[in-house]
Scaffold this motif. Structure first.
Motif, mmCIF file in Angstrom:
data_model
loop_
_atom_site.group_PDB
_atom_site.id
_atom_site.type_symbol
_atom_site.label_atom_id
_atom_site.label_comp_id
_atom_site.label_asym_id
_atom_site.label_seq_id
_atom_site.Cartn_x
_atom_site.Cartn_y
_atom_site.Cartn_z
ATOM 1 N N ARG A 97 27.565 27.367 12.007
ATOM 2 C CA ARG A 97 28.774 27.435 12.824
ATOM 3 C C ARG A 97 28.820 26.130 13.610
ATOM 4 N NH1 ARG A 97 31.916 32.187 14.452
ATOM 5 N NH2 ARG A 97 32.678 30.943 16.165
ATOM 6 N N GLU A 98 29.649 25.186 13.159
ATOM 7 C CA GLU A 98 29.589 23.858 13.769
ATOM 8 C C GLU A 98 30.052 23.857 15.221
ATOM 9 O OE1 GLU A 98 31.190 20.922 10.987
ATOM 10 O OE2 GLU A 98 29.050 20.615 10.578
ATOM 11 N N ASP A 99 30.861 24.845 15.598
ATOM 12 C CA ASP A 99 31.300 24.883 16.998
ATOM 13 C C ASP A 99 30.194 25.411 17.918
ATOM 14 O OD1 ASP A 99 31.577 27.225 15.557
ATOM 15 O OD2 ASP A 99 33.125 28.041 16.871
ATOM 16 N N LEU A 100 29.285 26.233 17.365
ATOM 17 C CA LEU A 100 28.266 26.858 18.217
ATOM 18 C C LEU A 100 26.884 26.226 18.070
ATOM 19 C CD1 LEU A 100 29.285 30.585 17.614
ATOM 20 C CD2 LEU A 100 29.863 29.143 19.564
ATOM 21 N N ASP A 144 25.852 39.169 3.152
ATOM 22 C CA ASP A 144 26.442 39.674 4.386
ATOM 23 C C ASP A 144 26.188 38.806 5.609
ATOM 24 O OD1 ASP A 144 23.930 40.571 3.676
ATOM 25 O OD2 ASP A 144 23.947 42.258 5.054
ATOM 26 N N PHE A 145 25.439 37.699 5.458
ATOM 27 C CA PHE A 145 25.296 36.781 6.587
ATOM 28 C C PHE A 145 26.672 36.244 6.987
ATOM 29 C CE2 PHE A 145 25.174 33.860 3.014
ATOM 30 C CZ PHE A 145 25.940 32.809 3.447
ATOM 31 N N VAL A 146 27.577 36.246 6.004
ATOM 32 C CA VAL A 146 28.911 35.715 6.238
ATOM 33 C C VAL A 146 29.607 36.441 7.388
ATOM 34 C CG1 VAL A 146 31.198 35.561 5.195
ATOM 35 C CG2 VAL A 146 29.197 34.851 3.898
ATOM 36 N N GLN A 147 29.562 37.775 7.377
ATOM 37 C CA GLN A 147 30.234 38.542 8.438
ATOM 38 C C GLN A 147 29.612 38.246 9.799
ATOM 39 O OE1 GLN A 147 29.305 41.159 5.660
ATOM 40 N NE2 GLN A 147 31.050 40.150 4.692
ATOM 41 N N ASP A 148 28.276 38.168 9.824
ATOM 42 C CA ASP A 148 27.607 37.873 11.093
ATOM 43 C C ASP A 148 28.043 36.525 11.644
ATOM 44 O OD1 ASP A 148 26.305 40.230 10.750
ATOM 45 O OD2 ASP A 148 24.349 39.387 10.277
ATOM 46 N N MET A 149 28.282 35.567 10.734
ATOM 47 C CA MET A 149 28.659 34.228 11.199
ATOM 48 C C MET A 149 30.090 34.196 11.672
ATOM 49 S SD MET A 149 26.889 31.424 8.837
ATOM 50 C CE MET A 149 26.401 30.307 10.099
ATOM 51 N N ILE A 150 30.962 34.926 10.993
ATOM 52 C CA ILE A 150 32.357 34.943 11.412
ATOM 53 C C ILE A 150 32.455 35.494 12.830
ATOM 54 C CG2 ILE A 150 34.603 36.014 10.975
ATOM 55 C CD1 ILE A 150 33.951 35.804 7.975
ATOM 56 N N LYS A 151 31.667 36.531 13.118
ATOM 57 C CA LYS A 151 31.690 37.122 14.456
ATOM 58 C C LYS A 151 31.004 36.226 15.485
ATOM 59 C CE LYS A 151 31.251 41.867 12.874
ATOM 60 N NZ LYS A 151 30.069 42.621 12.439
ATOM 61 N N GLY A 152 30.150 35.309 15.022
ATOM 62 C CA GLY A 152 29.420 34.475 15.955
ATOM 63 C C GLY A 152 28.102 35.093 16.389
ATOM 64 N N ASP A 153 27.749 36.265 15.815
ATOM 65 C CA ASP A 153 26.442 36.870 16.113
ATOM 66 C C ASP A 153 25.331 35.952 15.613
ATOM 67 O OD1 ASP A 153 27.958 38.921 16.972
ATOM 68 O OD2 ASP A 153 27.158 40.440 15.615
ATOM 69 N N VAL A 193 24.549 31.906 14.350
ATOM 70 C CA VAL A 193 25.136 30.569 14.405
ATOM 71 C C VAL A 193 24.615 29.652 13.309
ATOM 72 C CG1 VAL A 193 25.613 30.701 16.864
ATOM 73 C CG2 VAL A 193 23.433 29.746 16.089
ATOM 74 N N ALA A 194 23.450 29.996 12.720
ATOM 75 C CA ALA A 194 22.926 29.180 11.631
ATOM 76 C C ALA A 194 22.116 30.078 10.715
ATOM 77 C CB ALA A 194 22.053 28.052 12.168
ATOM 78 N N ALA A 195 22.210 29.809 9.395
ATOM 79 C CA ALA A 195 21.559 30.698 8.451
ATOM 80 C C ALA A 195 21.202 29.951 7.183
ATOM 81 C CB ALA A 195 22.494 31.857 8.100
ATOM 82 N N ILE A 196 20.275 30.526 6.425
ATOM 83 C CA ILE A 196 20.077 30.053 5.063
ATOM 84 C C ILE A 196 21.072 30.823 4.204
ATOM 85 C CG2 ILE A 196 18.496 29.990 3.103
ATOM 86 C CD1 ILE A 196 16.216 29.503 4.982
ATOM 87 N N GLY A 197 21.877 30.085 3.434
ATOM 88 C CA GLY A 197 22.923 30.762 2.665
ATOM 89 C C GLY A 197 23.235 30.032 1.375
ATOM 90 N N TRP A 198 24.192 30.571 0.613
ATOM 91 C CA TRP A 198 24.559 30.013 -0.692
ATOM 92 C C TRP A 198 25.837 29.189 -0.603
ATOM 93 C CZ3 TRP A 198 23.263 35.560 -1.388
ATOM 94 C CH2 TRP A 198 21.961 35.742 -1.870
ATOM 95 N N SER A 199 25.863 28.090 -1.360
ATOM 96 C CA SER A 199 26.987 27.162 -1.296
ATOM 97 C C SER A 199 28.308 27.830 -1.659
ATOM 98 C CB SER A 199 26.736 25.967 -2.215
ATOM 99 O OG SER A 199 26.688 26.376 -3.566
#
Lengths: 384, 289
Positions: A170-173, A244-253, A255-261
């Motif tokens: 999350r580049e803003d956070l 499902d890391f995607v939903q957590d990031m959208i909410k801002g819960d 801010v950074a994760a290991i994820g898929w391109s």
């Protein structure tokens, strides 16, 4: 209640024991079927007149539904497309009983990740491919995918889609997250997630510590797992996820994760603050592959489908929909006219600068027993 | 001939249930038990080695997750009872013509699947949700704290998901309570609380016992709530078993863990029923005699 005297209970007991014993005997004769058959007597899937019906098992949201409809109407092959692969290990657990008996459960084509493909092949669950049936596939496959280490001649696998595992931020956070090591920064305590697939998460953590994952020893794997374990204990890592890391990031819960391109492309469109960042120390490159399991009822139709999705114009439709890295040449050229945004996206058509530091996805070294130990250690971190 | 037929009737009536239990419970259990004593791998096959060490390993290695499972399930059952008893009481005694509607409302969540209901709680409890900000202003949750991915979230999820299993047996027990006994209590100069403690509560014990069993046992083996609402330090024994079966593919260990869980629950059950008294479970019959 008086109907049931003690004698009758005994009789009933004896009756049940007899039923049980007969079942047990029948089962002994039938072999428990838990052992693999090896791949000495491997069969080659036959091609020929493609008609009838086709059953495909794939991951969720991994094709444009239109592609299946068009395939059906163009070829007349009735296609049953099931999104039943959510996790390589879980899918393996689900089909293992059938596959080990040489029964594909009606599946003609399955799609799993590189290491799982290799594992299934070693167990003799997968048929060899006849390259003369796959002219379109080999004409259009991108050269870099033609001989991966686990299947150098593409004897049994055809890539479905490829992708990179790296950082989602999350580049803003959390603007300054550039390396996997930044995930361990106490500043982001409880706001960080990693992927629950060991082969995605652990090699990235090793690379961040300066270990080359492709030559890493069991000890290196264990060190990285311990490092992750400590971060779990301190509360640094919030949880382990799939997509499902995607939903957590959208909410801002998170801010950074290991994820898929691929998820990166899709999420960036929804929330421009979420970005896929190639980790400074390198990313992990993997493919999911199409395989024809032993016992597949209709291999000619499976070949037909493989060739169909390797036509650039058909593949372009899939790429537009799933946003992963395509294994097919000429897709970018098709998309430049149709959808320039996608054609110019660095995650879907990664330039060398993005991929040069990537390593191909690896499994822990050693035999089955050693690999299991590493997997178990990682699972113990997950279930801390 | 006639008497012979009459003798056969109970067996014939038991038949379908027995066959069902044999095929889908006894036989799988037998294979699980066998599997739990084997060693090997999925690839090379599992061999029977009478590996009782699977059991000792299971207990020593995962005692934390066992404790956690019983702890969470215990607290969740307690909260279910705390919320469920007044609710069932209100439905049974005070609801009047709303009774059926209220009962329907208790069961209504079952019209949505378990998974969806649990995922919904994820939204209710996420870091920026109104619920969490209210908890923060009330200083129940520290300003930099969170609810999701903590024990509290898992227990809340378990309580919510198993509440109907507590309410329904309690309602059944309260519903069939003989009201004349309450009147008799009043006639004998007992205050309302006294009547409740000395008449209502003892007579509805069967409902409480059944309700606690129906919530505690499935809650102790649950793993879904942890997946969605828990974090990394909330894993219950169900999660360990799931990962052993589906990720590590270590079937013998998973089977040993399952059996250990089963055994612990059985022992706890026996102690519990001994303590609560069989009459509490079968209160009605006892009364009839």
């Amino acid at each position: 209640m008086s109907v049931f005297t003690a004698r009758r209970w005994r009789l009933l007991g004896a009756l049940m024991a007899a039923v049980l014993a007969s079942f047990a005997l029948a089962a002994c004769g039938g072999n428990s079927g838990l052992s693999g058959s090896g791949n000495e007597d491997v069969t080659t899937a036959k091609c020929g007149d493609a008609s009838g019906s086709l059953k495909i098992s794939n991951w969720p949201l991994y094709i444009d539904p239109k592609t299946i409809k068009e395939f059906q109407s163009e070829t007349g092959i009735k296609t049953t497309y099931t999104e039943e692969v959510n996790d390589n290990n879980q899918f393996f657990g689900k089909v293992q009983g059938q596959f080990s008996q040489g029964n594909s459960g009606g599946r003609d084509l399955i799609i799993v990740t590189d290491w799982m493909a290799e594992k299934m092949w070693n167990l003799g669950y997968i048929q060899k491919l006849d390259h003369s049936c796959l002219e379109t596939v080999f004409k259009n496959m991108v050269p870099s995918l033609k001989s991966p280490a686990f299947d150098p001649d593409r004897e049994y696998t055809v890539p479905w889609q490829s992708g990179m595992t790296g950082l989602m931020v999350r580049e803003d956070l959390a603007p300054e997250v550039k390396s996997i090591n930044d995930l361990f920064d106490p500043k982001y305590k409880g706001k960080v997630t990693m992927l629950e697939e060991m082969r995605d998460t652990v090699p990235l953590v090793m690379a961040a510590d300066g270990v080359d994952p492709t030559t890493a020893t069991t000890e290196d794997w264990m060190n990285a797992i311990n490092k992750i374990g400590d971060a779990v204990k301190s509360g640094q890592i919030r949880r382990f996820t799939g997509n499902d890391f995607v939903q957590d990031m959208i909410k801002g819960d998170v801010v950074a994760a290991i994820g898929w391109s691929g998820d990166g492309v899709q999420v960036e469109a929804d929330n421009p603050n979420i970005k896929y960042v190639p980790p400074a120390e390198g990313c992990s490159l993997w493919s999911d592959n199409m395989l024809i399991p032993v016992g597949a009822p209709n291999s000619p139709a499976a070949y037909e489908f493989m060739n169909y999705v390797y036509e650039p114009k058909n593949q372009a439709q899939i790429t537009k929909y799933v946003n992963y890295v395509s294994p097919v040449k000429g897709v970018k050229e098709v998309l430049v006219k149709q959808d320039p945004d996608i054609a110019n996206n660095k995650l879907i058509f990664p330039p060398d600068s993005v991929t040069e530091k990537c390593f191909s996805q690896v499994s822990p070294p050693g035999d089955e027993e050693q690999q299991k130990e590493v997997e178990q250690a990682f699972q113990n971190v997950l279930t801390g | 001939m006639n008497t012979f037929r009459q003798r056969l009737v109970p067996y014939a009536l038991l038949g379908p249930g027995l066959i069902w239990l044999t095929i889908f419970f006894v036989i799988p259990m037998y294979y699980m038990l066998e599997l739990s004593l084997k060693t090997g791998s999925l690839e090379a096959g599992f061999q029977m080695t009478w590996a009782f060490s699977n059991y000792t390993d299971a207990i020593s290695q995962y005692s934390t997750q066992f404790w956690r499972a019983f702890y969470y399930a215990g607290i969740a059952s307690f909260f279910c009872l705390l919320i469920g008893y007044p609710l069932a009481y209100a439905i049974a005694f005070k609801a009047g013509r709303w009774k059926n509607l209220m009962l329907f409302a208790v069961v209504a969540p079952f019209f949505t699947t378990y998974l969806i209901r649990t995922v919904a709680w994820k939204t209710i409890l996420d870091d920026s949700s109104p619920v969490v900000s209210i908890l923060k202003t009330l200083h129940i949750v520290p300003p930099d704290g969170r609810v999701l991915a903590t024990s509290a979230a898992v227990i809340a999820g378990l309580t919510y998901n198993f509440l109907p299993f507590m309410v329904l047996p309690l309602f059944a027990a309260l519903e069939r309570l003989d009201r004349r006994l309450l009147e008799a209590g009043n006639d004998l100069y007992a205050t309302s609380p006294q009547t409740f403690w000395r008449v209502t509560l003892p007579l509805t014990m069967p409902g409480i016992v059944a309700g606690v069993l129906l919530t505690f046992i499935p809650a102790a083996g649950d793993y879904v709530n942890v997946i969605f609402l828990g974090g990394t330090s909330q894993a219950m024994i169900g999660n360990v078993i799931q990962s052993k079966y589906l990720v590590v593919n270590d079937y013998p260990d998973a089977a040993a863990l399952s059996f250990t869980l089963l055994a612990i629950i059985l022992v706890a059950l026996i102690i519990y029923i001994k303590f609560a008294g069989t009459s509490a479970l079968m209160g009605e019959e006892e009364e009839a005699h």
